[in-house]
Write a protein that holds these residues in place. Structure first.
Motif, PDB file in Angstrom:
ATOM      1  N   LEU A 156       0.692  -1.258   0.061  1.00  0.00           N
ATOM      2  CA  LEU A 156       0.076   0.037  -0.009  1.00  0.00           C
ATOM      3  C   LEU A 156       0.961   1.296  -0.085  1.00  0.00           C
ATOM      4  O   LEU A 156       0.480   2.269  -0.769  1.00  0.00           O
ATOM      5  CB  LEU A 156      -0.963  -0.014   1.258  1.00  0.00           C
ATOM      6  CG  LEU A 156      -2.005  -0.974   1.369  1.00  0.00           C
ATOM      7  CD1 LEU A 156      -2.811  -1.142   2.587  1.00  0.00           C
ATOM      8  CD2 LEU A 156      -2.867  -1.235   0.053  1.00  0.00           C
ATOM      9  N   VAL A 157       1.886   1.256   0.663  1.00  0.00           N
ATOM     10  CA  VAL A 157       2.736   2.460   0.942  1.00  0.00           C
ATOM     11  C   VAL A 157       3.259   2.855  -0.575  1.00  0.00           C
ATOM     12  O   VAL A 157       3.211   4.084  -1.108  1.00  0.00           O
ATOM     13  CB  VAL A 157       3.727   2.129   1.924  1.00  0.00           C
ATOM     14  CG1 VAL A 157       4.918   3.460   1.654  1.00  0.00           C
ATOM     15  CG2 VAL A 157       3.359   2.590   3.483  1.00  0.00           C
ATOM     16  N   PRO A 158       4.043   1.866  -1.342  1.00  0.00           N
ATOM     17  CA  PRO A 158       4.646   2.392  -2.640  1.00  0.00           C
ATOM     18  C   PRO A 158       3.459   2.515  -3.450  1.00  0.00           C
ATOM     19  O   PRO A 158       3.818   3.476  -4.391  1.00  0.00           O
ATOM     20  CB  PRO A 158       5.592   1.218  -2.992  1.00  0.00           C
ATOM     21  CG  PRO A 158       5.030  -0.179  -1.964  1.00  0.00           C
ATOM     22  CD  PRO A 158       4.435   0.531  -0.805  1.00  0.00           C
ATOM     23  N   TRP A 159       2.315   2.012  -3.528  1.00  0.00           N
ATOM     24  CA  TRP A 159       1.213   2.162  -4.175  1.00  0.00           C
ATOM     25  C   TRP A 159       0.793   3.683  -4.161  1.00  0.00           C
ATOM     26  O   TRP A 159       0.607   4.472  -5.087  1.00  0.00           O
ATOM     27  CB  TRP A 159      -0.120   1.522  -4.058  1.00  0.00           C
ATOM     28  CG  TRP A 159       0.057   0.141  -4.587  1.00  0.00           C
ATOM     29  CD1 TRP A 159       1.147  -0.651  -5.113  1.00  0.00           C
ATOM     30  CD2 TRP A 159      -1.006  -1.015  -4.083  1.00  0.00           C
ATOM     31  NE1 TRP A 159       0.932  -1.838  -5.225  1.00  0.00           N
ATOM     32  CE2 TRP A 159      -0.462  -2.128  -4.728  1.00  0.00           C
ATOM     33  CE3 TRP A 159      -2.299  -1.000  -3.943  1.00  0.00           C
ATOM     34  CZ2 TRP A 159      -1.008  -3.206  -4.567  1.00  0.00           C
ATOM     35  CZ3 TRP A 159      -3.034  -2.123  -3.775  1.00  0.00           C
ATOM     36  CH2 TRP A 159      -2.400  -3.269  -4.176  1.00  0.00           C
ATOM     37  N   SER A 160       0.597   4.030  -2.971  1.00  0.00           N
ATOM     38  CA  SER A 160       0.456   5.546  -2.528  1.00  0.00           C
ATOM     39  C   SER A 160       1.447   6.716  -3.037  1.00  0.00           C
ATOM     40  O   SER A 160       1.189   7.645  -3.642  1.00  0.00           O
ATOM     41  CB  SER A 160      -0.030   5.723  -1.101  1.00  0.00           C
ATOM     42  OG  SER A 160      -0.141   7.053  -0.818  1.00  0.00           O
ATOM     43  N   PHE A 161       2.783   6.323  -2.775  1.00  0.00           N
ATOM     44  CA  PHE A 161       3.917   7.232  -3.357  1.00  0.00           C
ATOM     45  C   PHE A 161       3.759   7.318  -4.850  1.00  0.00           C
ATOM     46  O   PHE A 161       3.959   8.343  -5.558  1.00  0.00           O
ATOM     47  CB  PHE A 161       5.432   6.792  -2.745  1.00  0.00           C
ATOM     48  CG  PHE A 161       5.333   7.172  -1.322  1.00  0.00           C
ATOM     49  CD1 PHE A 161       5.439   8.596  -1.243  1.00  0.00           C
ATOM     50  CD2 PHE A 161       5.726   6.112  -0.228  1.00  0.00           C
ATOM     51  CE1 PHE A 161       5.672   9.022   0.353  1.00  0.00           C
ATOM     52  CE2 PHE A 161       5.859   6.569   0.865  1.00  0.00           C
ATOM     53  CZ  PHE A 161       6.007   7.912   1.257  1.00  0.00           C
ATOM     54  N   ILE A 162       3.481   6.060  -5.716  1.00  0.00           N
ATOM     55  CA  ILE A 162       3.751   6.181  -6.958  1.00  0.00           C
ATOM     56  C   ILE A 162       2.339   6.925  -7.475  1.00  0.00           C
ATOM     57  O   ILE A 162       2.555   7.540  -8.293  1.00  0.00           O
ATOM     58  CB  ILE A 162       3.612   4.566  -7.512  1.00  0.00           C
ATOM     59  CG1 ILE A 162       4.923   4.131  -7.297  1.00  0.00           C
ATOM     60  CG2 ILE A 162       3.199   4.935  -9.052  1.00  0.00           C
ATOM     61  CD1 ILE A 162       4.926   2.498  -7.685  1.00  0.00           C
ATOM     62  N   ALA A 163       1.211   6.889  -6.867  1.00  0.00           N
ATOM     63  CA  ALA A 163       0.219   7.540  -7.137  1.00  0.00           C
ATOM     64  C   ALA A 163       0.361   9.068  -7.135  1.00  0.00           C
ATOM     65  O   ALA A 163      -0.044   9.764  -7.888  1.00  0.00           O
ATOM     66  CB  ALA A 163      -1.109   7.265  -6.487  1.00  0.00           C
ATOM     67  N   LYS A 164       0.986   9.648  -6.010  1.00  0.00           N
ATOM     68  CA  LYS A 164       1.124  10.829  -5.813  1.00  0.00           C
ATOM     69  C   LYS A 164       2.223  11.299  -7.080  1.00  0.00           C
ATOM     70  O   LYS A 164       2.297  12.587  -7.226  1.00  0.00           O
ATOM     71  CB  LYS A 164       1.804  11.039  -4.495  1.00  0.00           C
ATOM     72  CG  LYS A 164       0.871  10.872  -3.239  1.00  0.00           C
ATOM     73  CD  LYS A 164       1.581  11.084  -2.062  1.00  0.00           C
ATOM     74  CE  LYS A 164       0.624  10.896  -0.989  1.00  0.00           C
ATOM     75  NZ  LYS A 164      -0.232   9.665  -0.716  1.00  0.00           N
ATOM     76  N   ALA A 165       3.126  10.477  -7.197  1.00  0.00           N
ATOM     77  CA  ALA A 165       4.192  10.856  -8.468  1.00  0.00           C
ATOM     78  C   ALA A 165       3.401  11.151  -9.789  1.00  0.00           C
ATOM     79  O   ALA A 165       4.055  11.977 -10.392  1.00  0.00           O
ATOM     80  CB  ALA A 165       5.288   9.828  -8.398  1.00  0.00           C
ATOM     81  N   VAL A 166       2.391  10.457  -9.966  1.00  0.00           N
ATOM     82  CA  VAL A 166       1.585  10.514 -11.172  1.00  0.00           C
ATOM     83  C   VAL A 166       0.484  11.398 -11.083  1.00  0.00           C
ATOM     84  O   VAL A 166       0.022  11.167 -12.140  1.00  0.00           O
ATOM     85  CB  VAL A 166       1.519   9.057 -12.047  1.00  0.00           C
ATOM     86  CG1 VAL A 166       2.989   8.670 -12.171  1.00  0.00           C
ATOM     87  CG2 VAL A 166       0.694   8.300 -11.184  1.00  0.00           C
TER      88      VAL A 166
END
Length: 362
Positions: A301-311
């Motif tokens: 969940l944490v990397p999903w969220s950070f990738i979401a913010k990046a894009v």
């Protein structure tokens, strides 16, 4: 023996034992490595260098070596296969930095964006190709020292960093495992992990029951899978799919795992989880520090969220689950988990991110 039949397997758990026995049974020369601080966990294996397997692989298999010397373990091998929980990936990346040769290939089982982490730790120096699988290849359990029960094989897919290397490598690598699909890149692979969107609702809404064990029995798929909990899972999956769509992927991990059709509703998922005869007999989890919490949240969940913010994609449900886990675990999973610094994507545009995972160059 040709170089591509020599492998190093890093890790001392169930998956590493199973892979060591399986590959040795198929003619590979296997060097098994375990860190010195965990050597006592498999002390007998260091003495005998032999694994006895039962199940779909049967026999006693003498490994080429079992060692805590990383230099010896990876010397002369083509493939370095890392079979450990996600929380150990950073330690292995730091251990291997400066020791891996350009023509060697690192494969992480399962990955959870480990390739991006390894690339971040290694830096722009002569970095090898790093591949990651979306699952462990085996259902297996250590039954006694030097003994492994291998119940079955899992279908697994793979991705490469840089992605463009997959075409030239996949045929040879299928001698190790029959990878079914090559993902477009490692972002698609990490976003396609099933568990973070499969466990979250039932685990989160069952915290009281989990903490009350052993006062009362608890079976996640029997007791924790309720209409409310799968509604949360559906929302998580939709947010994850939105991230994938922004990156150009059509993600169907829940459908692929459960056999559901695209556009499934919560009622379909409820019947698929609660009525699944292979899932409902599974007991637990029995405490909130189980990997269903402490692996799925920080490394899914944490990397999903950070990738979401990046894009530029909003993930309010994913973020809320992480924040609640922060409270019940009294930890900051945003910092402990696979965060923006680990992924190495901070400050990059969508186009730059796509080019980076394709070529391995910023």
């Amino acid at each position: 023996m040709e170089g591509n039949r020599k492998v190093a397997i890093l890790g001392g758990g169930h998956g590493a034992h199973a892979m060591s026995a399986d590959l040795t049974s198929r003619g590979f020369s296997v060097n098994l490595y375990e860190m010195q601080e965990f050597k006592s966990n498999i002390e007998k294996l260091f003495e005998t260098q032999t694994i006895e397997a039962e199940g779909i692989v049967k026999g006693k298999f003498k490994l080429n070596m079992v060692t805590s010397d990383i230099g010896k373990a990876i010397d002369g091998v083509k493939y370095i296969l890392i079979v450990t929980p996600a929380f150990a990936h950073k330690n292995y990346a730091q251990l291997l930095k400066g020791k891996v040769k350009r023509d060697q290939i690192i494969v992480v089982y399962p990955g959870a964006f480990a390739s991006l982490l390894f690339k971040t730790v290694f830096g722009e120096e002569e970095c090898p190709v790093i591949a990651e699988a979306n699952n462990l290849p085996y259902d297996a359990r250590i039954s006694a020292p030097c003994k492994i029960s291998i119940f079955g094989r899992n279908k697994i897919n793979i991705a490469y960093l840089p992605a463009e290397k997959g075409v030239e490598l996949i045929d040879d690598m299928r001698s190790i495992h029959p990878y079914e699909r090559v993902y477009e890149d490692v972002l698609e692979a990490g976003l396609s992990i099933v568990n973070p969107a499969f466990h979250a609702g039932p685990c989160l809404f069952s915290v009281n029951s989990i903490e009350n064990w052993p006062k009362r029995s608890f079976f996640l798929y029997e007791h924790g899978v309720t209409p409310a909990s799968v509604k949360l899972n559906v929302k998580l999956d939709k947010e994850r799919k939105n991230i994938g769509s922004k990156l150009g992927y059509k993600l169907t991990p829940i459908e692929d795992f459960s056999g559901l059709k695209e556009g499934y509703q919560w009622q379909d998922l409820y019947m698929g989880m609660h009525g699944n005869i292979s899932l409902t007999p599974i007991s637990g989890p029995h405490d909130i520090n189980n990997r269903y919490f402490t692996e799925d949240a920080p490394y899914g969940l944490v990397p999903w969220s950070f990738i979401a913010k990046a894009v530029g994609v909003e993930t309010p449900i994913i973020d809320s689950v992480i924040n609640i886990y922060n409270i019940i675990h009294e930890r900051n999973w945003w910092e402990i988990g696979r965060n923006a610094d680990d992924l190495g994507l901070s400050g990059m545009t969508l186009e730059e991110i796509k080019e980076y995972v394709k070529t391995g160059k910023k």
